[in-house]
Design a protein around this motif. Sequence first.
Motif, PDB file in Angstrom:
ATOM      1  N   ASN A   1      52.730 -21.348  27.868  1.00 57.17           N
ATOM      2  CA  ASN A   1      53.682 -21.872  28.853  1.00 57.17           C
ATOM      3  C   ASN A   1      55.078 -21.343  28.570  1.00 57.17           C
ATOM      4  O   ASN A   1      55.471 -21.198  27.400  1.00 57.17           O
ATOM      5  N   PHE A   2      55.851 -21.079  29.629  1.00 55.73           N
ATOM      6  CA  PHE A   2      57.188 -20.533  29.439  1.00 55.73           C
ATOM      7  C   PHE A   2      58.184 -21.256  30.336  1.00 55.73           C
ATOM      8  O   PHE A   2      57.923 -21.500  31.517  1.00 55.73           O
ATOM      9  N   ASN A   3      59.318 -21.623  29.739  1.00 52.40           N
ATOM     10  CA  ASN A   3      60.424 -22.220  30.478  1.00 52.40           C
ATOM     11  C   ASN A   3      61.675 -21.417  30.148  1.00 52.40           C
ATOM     12  O   ASN A   3      62.101 -21.387  28.991  1.00 52.40           O
ATOM     13  N   TYR A   4      62.233 -20.751  31.147  1.00 52.43           N
ATOM     14  CA  TYR A   4      63.304 -19.800  30.863  1.00 52.43           C
ATOM     15  C   TYR A   4      64.579 -20.475  30.343  1.00 52.43           C
ATOM     16  O   TYR A   4      65.335 -19.881  29.578  1.00 52.43           O
ATOM     17  N   GLU A   5      64.815 -21.740  30.703  1.00 55.43           N
ATOM     18  CA  GLU A   5      65.997 -22.426  30.188  1.00 55.43           C
ATOM     19  C   GLU A   5      65.783 -22.890  28.744  1.00 55.43           C
ATOM     20  O   GLU A   5      66.689 -22.799  27.914  1.00 55.43           O
ATOM     21  N   CYS A   6      64.584 -23.380  28.439  1.00 49.88           N
ATOM     22  CA  CYS A   6      64.289 -23.778  27.060  1.00 49.88           C
ATOM     23  C   CYS A   6      64.331 -22.571  26.130  1.00 49.88           C
ATOM     24  O   CYS A   6      64.786 -22.671  24.981  1.00 49.88           O
ATOM     25  N   PHE A   7      63.872 -21.410  26.621  1.00 50.79           N
ATOM     26  CA  PHE A   7      63.918 -20.205  25.799  1.00 50.79           C
ATOM     27  C   PHE A   7      65.365 -19.794  25.538  1.00 50.79           C
ATOM     28  O   PHE A   7      65.698 -19.288  24.466  1.00 50.79           O
ATOM     29  N   PHE A   8      66.242 -20.022  26.499  1.00 54.86           N
ATOM     30  CA  PHE A   8      67.653 -19.712  26.299  1.00 54.86           C
ATOM     31  C   PHE A   8      68.232 -20.593  25.196  1.00 54.86           C
ATOM     32  O   PHE A   8      69.038 -20.136  24.375  1.00 54.86           O
ATOM     33  N   ASP A   9      67.826 -21.866  25.146  1.00 49.42           N
ATOM     34  CA  ASP A   9      68.246 -22.746  24.053  1.00 49.42           C
ATOM     35  C   ASP A   9      67.806 -22.168  22.711  1.00 49.42           C
ATOM     36  O   ASP A   9      68.571 -22.169  21.734  1.00 49.42           O
ATOM     37  N   PHE A  10      66.586 -21.683  22.661  1.00 47.95           N
ATOM     38  CA  PHE A  10      66.055 -21.086  21.437  1.00 47.95           C
ATOM     39  C   PHE A  10      66.908 -19.912  20.972  1.00 47.95           C
ATOM     40  O   PHE A  10      67.197 -19.758  19.786  1.00 47.95           O
TER      41      PHE A  10
ATOM     42  N   LYS B   1      62.223  -9.581  22.934  1.00 46.84           N
ATOM     43  CA  LYS B   1      60.802  -9.361  23.193  1.00 46.84           C
ATOM     44  C   LYS B   1      59.938 -10.138  22.199  1.00 46.84           C
ATOM     45  O   LYS B   1      59.009 -10.857  22.585  1.00 46.84           O
ATOM     46  N   LYS B   2      60.255 -10.000  20.920  1.00 50.04           N
ATOM     47  CA  LYS B   2      59.460 -10.674  19.899  1.00 50.04           C
ATOM     48  C   LYS B   2      59.574 -12.188  20.036  1.00 50.04           C
ATOM     49  O   LYS B   2      58.590 -12.919  19.890  1.00 50.04           O
ATOM     50  N   GLY B   3      60.783 -12.651  20.358  1.00 47.46           N
ATOM     51  CA  GLY B   3      60.987 -14.081  20.555  1.00 47.46           C
ATOM     52  C   GLY B   3      60.180 -14.610  21.726  1.00 47.46           C
ATOM     53  O   GLY B   3      59.577 -15.682  21.643  1.00 47.46           O
TER      54      GLY B   3
ATOM     55  N   ASN C   1      60.218 -18.385  35.615  1.00 46.39           N
ATOM     56  CA  ASN C   1      59.394 -18.585  34.421  1.00 46.39           C
ATOM     57  C   ASN C   1      58.234 -17.590  34.389  1.00 46.39           C
ATOM     58  O   ASN C   1      57.953 -16.957  33.357  1.00 46.39           O
ATOM     59  N   ASP C   2      57.549 -17.461  35.506  1.00 45.61           N
ATOM     60  CA  ASP C   2      56.388 -16.577  35.579  1.00 45.61           C
ATOM     61  C   ASP C   2      56.788 -15.110  35.403  1.00 45.61           C
ATOM     62  O   ASP C   2      56.090 -14.350  34.730  1.00 45.61           O
ATOM     63  N   TYR C   3      57.920 -14.717  35.994  1.00 39.22           N
ATOM     64  CA  TYR C   3      58.373 -13.323  35.891  1.00 39.22           C
ATOM     65  C   TYR C   3      58.650 -12.947  34.438  1.00 39.22           C
ATOM     66  O   TYR C   3      58.189 -11.904  33.954  1.00 39.22           O
ATOM     67  N   ILE C   4      59.386 -13.802  33.731  1.00 37.71           N
ATOM     68  CA  ILE C   4      59.753 -13.465  32.352  1.00 37.71           C
ATOM     69  C   ILE C   4      58.546 -13.596  31.425  1.00 37.71           C
ATOM     70  O   ILE C   4      58.403 -12.837  30.463  1.00 37.71           O
ATOM     71  N   LYS C   5      57.667 -14.531  31.727  1.00 34.64           N
ATOM     72  CA  LYS C   5      56.440 -14.676  30.931  1.00 34.64           C
ATOM     73  C   LYS C   5      55.650 -13.373  30.918  1.00 34.64           C
ATOM     74  O   LYS C   5      55.085 -12.982  29.892  1.00 34.64           O
TER      75      LYS C   5
END
Length: 352
Positions: A70-79, A57-59, A18-22
């Motif tokens: 806050n960032f959650n890499y799995e929730c972002f994948f759902d998006f 990137k924009k997303g 999460n932190d890396y992608i954030k």
Amino acid sequence: MGAGFSAPAGFPLGSDVNDYIKHFDFDAFSVDRFGCLLKRSESCDPNGMERGFQLCKKGRDQYLSYNDGNFNYECFFDFLYDKDGVVAMTGVDYGDNILEAVGEAQRVYKKIVQRALGIRENLFEKDIEKVYQNFLSTLKVWSQDAIINVHTLNHDSLFESFGNLDSLNGLISDGFSSHLSPFRDNMERSIEEYVGIYDKPIRLFKLHGSFDYARCSSLCGSQINPRIVKLPHGKSSDSIYMISEDNKKEYPSIESAYVLTGNLVKRVQYEEPFPSDLMKRFGDNIQTSSRLIIIGYGANDKGINDILKQFDHVNKSVAYIGMNPTNAMHELATQLGTNVRDMDITNVQQLD
């Protein structure tokens, strides 16, 4: 097994991803036509995947602004699987090409997650055999008179690497085989395909896929038949072809980095042929195994939890090992009639 199992080898936990992608610096990278990340330079020309890269990137930036940083890499994948949500959040609409653009963003994002997990790093930069010495010794002993079913949610290839060690050489099978496989690389070497045959005492089931798995769609008449192959280290999907029944080369459509992620999307993907086969085997193994050992699993996947709870913990042994256990882990442990041992797997002297 969850991310906590691979952590001693240097692989990150979900919070690290999460932190890396954030904080991922999109401006420092570009992408090639397969979505692979490249260091950006003035000589990099935009290509077919650049659109998905910029959309990703924009997303990411908009996701952070809508979620208080806050960032959650799995929730972002759902998006990224909701085209209407992508358009609404990013303000970018590619019209009739929106599905194609969103698909590109998904492929790029998987490569970013792959980079965050450090999949391409050398697994033997650390002395893996020394790090997991007690664990490997236990597997070696058990494999002499028992079947060990290993179910992992991790996308890394750490456990497979144990098969290269003298102690477990020839003792691990993962359902893949090059025997009679029609797939080849550009050196005309056979590529392993999933055939579902587990013929070794230690049997590996990667329930959420792997970054070295690829899904191949081969056009057979009017039907599309997806098949799963395992890409050798360093091989890209464009170097893979298959030999047809009439002995001709065919280049199927290949989706590399075949992994399941996203809290909501995963539940749909569980219904696909390959994951559903693995999940059925998982359920069957839970019903028939004499003991259950959970290592480094955060207990955040409802589908996995529901299967684990089918284990007969009243009459059979359960052990749960995990560093800094969360409330979710404690709750699952209670439902399985046990407690979470707050320790690193490498410090466990014996899996009893």
